[in-house]
Write an enzyme that holds these catalytic residues in place. Structure first.
Site, PDB file in Angstrom:
ATOM      1  N   HIS A  72      37.773  41.183  34.036  1.00  0.00           N
ATOM      2  CA  HIS A  72      37.935  42.155  34.713  1.00  0.00           C
ATOM      3  C   HIS A  72      40.010  42.508  34.137  1.00  0.00           C
ATOM      4  O   HIS A  72      40.462  41.675  34.863  1.00  0.00           O
ATOM      5  CB  HIS A  72      37.615  42.251  35.871  1.00  0.00           C
ATOM      6  CG  HIS A  72      36.273  42.269  35.811  1.00  0.00           C
ATOM      7  ND1 HIS A  72      35.873  42.851  37.144  1.00  0.00           N
ATOM      8  CD2 HIS A  72      35.114  42.510  35.125  1.00  0.00           C
ATOM      9  CE1 HIS A  72      34.187  42.225  36.957  1.00  0.00           C
ATOM     10  NE2 HIS A  72      34.156  42.107  35.887  1.00  0.00           N
ATOM     11  N   TYR A 203      35.740  46.705  46.453  1.00  0.00           N
ATOM     12  CA  TYR A 203      36.132  46.079  47.630  1.00  0.00           C
ATOM     13  C   TYR A 203      36.453  47.186  48.758  1.00  0.00           C
ATOM     14  O   TYR A 203      37.159  48.355  49.026  1.00  0.00           O
ATOM     15  CB  TYR A 203      37.234  45.485  47.737  1.00  0.00           C
ATOM     16  CG  TYR A 203      37.570  44.039  47.910  1.00  0.00           C
ATOM     17  CD1 TYR A 203      37.471  43.092  48.008  1.00  0.00           C
ATOM     18  CD2 TYR A 203      37.829  44.015  45.823  1.00  0.00           C
ATOM     19  CE1 TYR A 203      37.673  42.074  47.672  1.00  0.00           C
ATOM     20  CE2 TYR A 203      37.508  42.709  45.312  1.00  0.00           C
ATOM     21  CZ  TYR A 203      37.774  41.476  46.485  1.00  0.00           C
ATOM     22  OH  TYR A 203      38.343  40.333  45.612  1.00  0.00           O
ATOM     23  N   PRO A 295      36.651  33.671  51.204  1.00  0.00           N
ATOM     24  CA  PRO A 295      36.640  34.103  50.236  1.00  0.00           C
ATOM     25  C   PRO A 295      37.424  35.449  49.353  1.00  0.00           C
ATOM     26  O   PRO A 295      37.144  35.824  48.324  1.00  0.00           O
ATOM     27  CB  PRO A 295      35.558  34.262  49.976  1.00  0.00           C
ATOM     28  CG  PRO A 295      35.165  34.093  51.041  1.00  0.00           C
ATOM     29  CD  PRO A 295      35.723  33.662  52.144  1.00  0.00           C
ATOM     30  N   LYS A 299      40.959  33.272  46.442  1.00  0.00           N
ATOM     31  CA  LYS A 299      42.163  32.090  45.668  1.00  0.00           C
ATOM     32  C   LYS A 299      41.202  30.337  45.938  1.00  0.00           C
ATOM     33  O   LYS A 299      41.957  29.946  45.845  1.00  0.00           O
ATOM     34  CB  LYS A 299      42.837  31.807  46.509  1.00  0.00           C
ATOM     35  CG  LYS A 299      43.715  33.380  46.854  1.00  0.00           C
ATOM     36  CD  LYS A 299      44.672  32.953  44.985  1.00  0.00           C
ATOM     37  CE  LYS A 299      45.156  35.135  44.739  1.00  0.00           C
ATOM     38  NZ  LYS A 299      44.199  35.270  43.924  1.00  0.00           N
ATOM     39  N   TYR A 387      46.935  38.882  43.229  1.00  0.00           N
ATOM     40  CA  TYR A 387      44.565  38.221  42.767  1.00  0.00           C
ATOM     41  C   TYR A 387      44.455  37.450  41.514  1.00  0.00           C
ATOM     42  O   TYR A 387      44.587  37.186  41.329  1.00  0.00           O
ATOM     43  CB  TYR A 387      44.263  39.977  42.320  1.00  0.00           C
ATOM     44  CG  TYR A 387      42.690  40.067  42.500  1.00  0.00           C
ATOM     45  CD1 TYR A 387      42.071  40.150  44.207  1.00  0.00           C
ATOM     46  CD2 TYR A 387      42.288  40.125  41.687  1.00  0.00           C
ATOM     47  CE1 TYR A 387      40.697  40.365  43.951  1.00  0.00           C
ATOM     48  CE2 TYR A 387      40.955  40.213  41.849  1.00  0.00           C
ATOM     49  CZ  TYR A 387      40.071  40.416  43.203  1.00  0.00           C
ATOM     50  OH  TYR A 387      38.961  40.043  42.571  1.00  0.00           O
TER      51      TYR A 387
END
Length: 393
Positions: A72, A203, A295, A299, A387
């Site tokens: 991704h 998200y 979550p 991480k 991220y």
């Protein structure tokens, strides 16, 4: 039994540590309380940072990862009926993440360890009962295996047995500080036999609450809904779940969420936890034994991996040079990264969710954070850098 490093816990952290130590010529034994079938089906995280992917490849566990994992290059943030993509490679010098379930990592590492001649012993259904004399030169792990109690004498003990394991509780209470935050909402998680409706994770912040669209494979979708902490998953029909997901992912220009058979639902409480220090004598904590993150920032697994990389480097350095410097600095080194991950996970969680008591002012501030990310390359790059994973050093 006698070994150099006794590893409690046969999850990804313990198995990866065993792999790294074995390749460096350091003997170890892994004690896993559950049977192999259970260990290989534990559903956990699925987003791997660039550094996690790199170390799995380096230790010989990358073949199936590269064949079946889903690279991704970014994520999409949705709010106010609009979508904004955060591009990882352009902001991080080419870094990305990989979707590959933790269950698959465990399968790969177990297969490697059991197949390799002379590999470290991996004992299933070996329940660790106590860690004795952790501050001595020869700590002892008492465990039960094949119906009888046994002992494993070590030079070092690695506690990779999670929040509820014995390692965390073996540190003297008067030398420990804990930091904890509980969030006023949970995630209703869904596994569905339907192809993902997106190429990258979504998200979404919506007036009805947060939603996340993830995936486990090209045929299996993983989705989450923000719900109250006292939610009973049984109260949510499959139709209600799909309707709510569709509402929260909706875009002003239209967007279709593909539906399919839901195979599993679960409730995940949201919490942050850190225990300091991560070392006592010759006992070292790694992963959930020392810290938990919500979550949202992806991480948890990645922090466990960087813990065991740090510990392996310290043990190898000590073997090669005789210097305890890196071992002595283990807790401080790990905690610097842990607190950065806690910060980022808190930011993502707080920004994207709606609190039950949220005021109109707080709502506007959280939307302003998202607008800033969408409009500022600097803010977008900050999110991307965290991220994909901050540098290990």
């Amino acid at each position: 039994m006698r070994t150099t490093v006794g590893i409690i816990g046969g999850g990804p952290a313990g198995l990866l540590l065993a792999r790294l130590l074995h390749r460096a010529g350091i003997d170890c034994v892994v004690l896993e309380s559950r049977d192999r079938a259970y260990a290989e089906r534990r559903q956990r995280a699925g987003i791997l940072e660039q550094g996690t992917v790199d170390v799995l490849r380096e230790c010989g566990a990358g073949e199936r990862l590269d064949r079946e994992g889903l690279p991704h290059q970014g994520i999409e943030l949705r709010f106010e009926g609009r979508g904004h993509r955060v591009d990882f490679p352009s902001a991080t010098g080419g870094k990305s993440v990989m979707v590959y379930a933790q269950t698959e990592i465990v399968k790969d590492l177990i297969a490697l360890q059991l197949a390799e001649p002379g590999g470290p012993p991996l004992l299933f259904e070996a329940e660790a009962l106590a860690i004795e004399k952790p501050d001595s030169a020869a700590p002892v792990i008492r465990f039960r295996h094949e119906g009888r109690e046994q002992t494993l004498t070590c030079d070092y003990v690695a506690g990779c047995d999670g929040f509820h394991g014995i390692a965390r509780r073996a540190l003297p209470a008067d030398r420990v500080r804990t930091f904890e935050h509980t969030y006023p909402y949970s995630w209703l998680g869904v596994l569905a036999d339907v192809a993902p409706s997106c190429d990258e994770l979504i998200y979404a912040r919506h007036r009805r609450g947060f939603a996340l669209h993830s995936m486990r494979s090209p045929q299996v979708s993983r989705l989450y809904l923000q719900v109250p902490n006292d939610t009973d998953p049984g109260d949510w029909s499959h139709e209600r779940i799909w309707d709510e997901l569709s509402a929260r992912f909706a875009l002003d220009g239209g967007w279709t969420l593909e539906r399919g058979p839901i195979t599993a639902t679960s409730l995940t409480p949201m919490r942050s936890f850190v225990q300091e220090p991560m070392r006592h004598g010759r006992l070292f904590l790694a992963g959930d034994a020392a810290h938990i993150v919500p979550p949202t920032g992806a991480k948890g697994l990645n922090l466990a991996v960087t813990d065991v990389i740090t510990l392996a480097r310290a043990l190898i350095h000590h073997q090669e040079t005789g210097s305890p410097e890196l071992l002595d600095g283990y807790s401080q080194t790990c905690l610097r990264r842990v607190w950065q991950a806690e910060r980022f996970s808190y930011f993502m969680t707080d920004t994207l969710h709606r609190r039950p008591d949220e005021s109109p002012f707080e709502d506007r501030v959280r939307l302003a954070r998202l607008e800033r990310i969408a409009s500022s390359p600097t803010a977008s790059a900050e999110l991307a850098e965290n991220y994909v994973g901050l540098p290990l050093s």
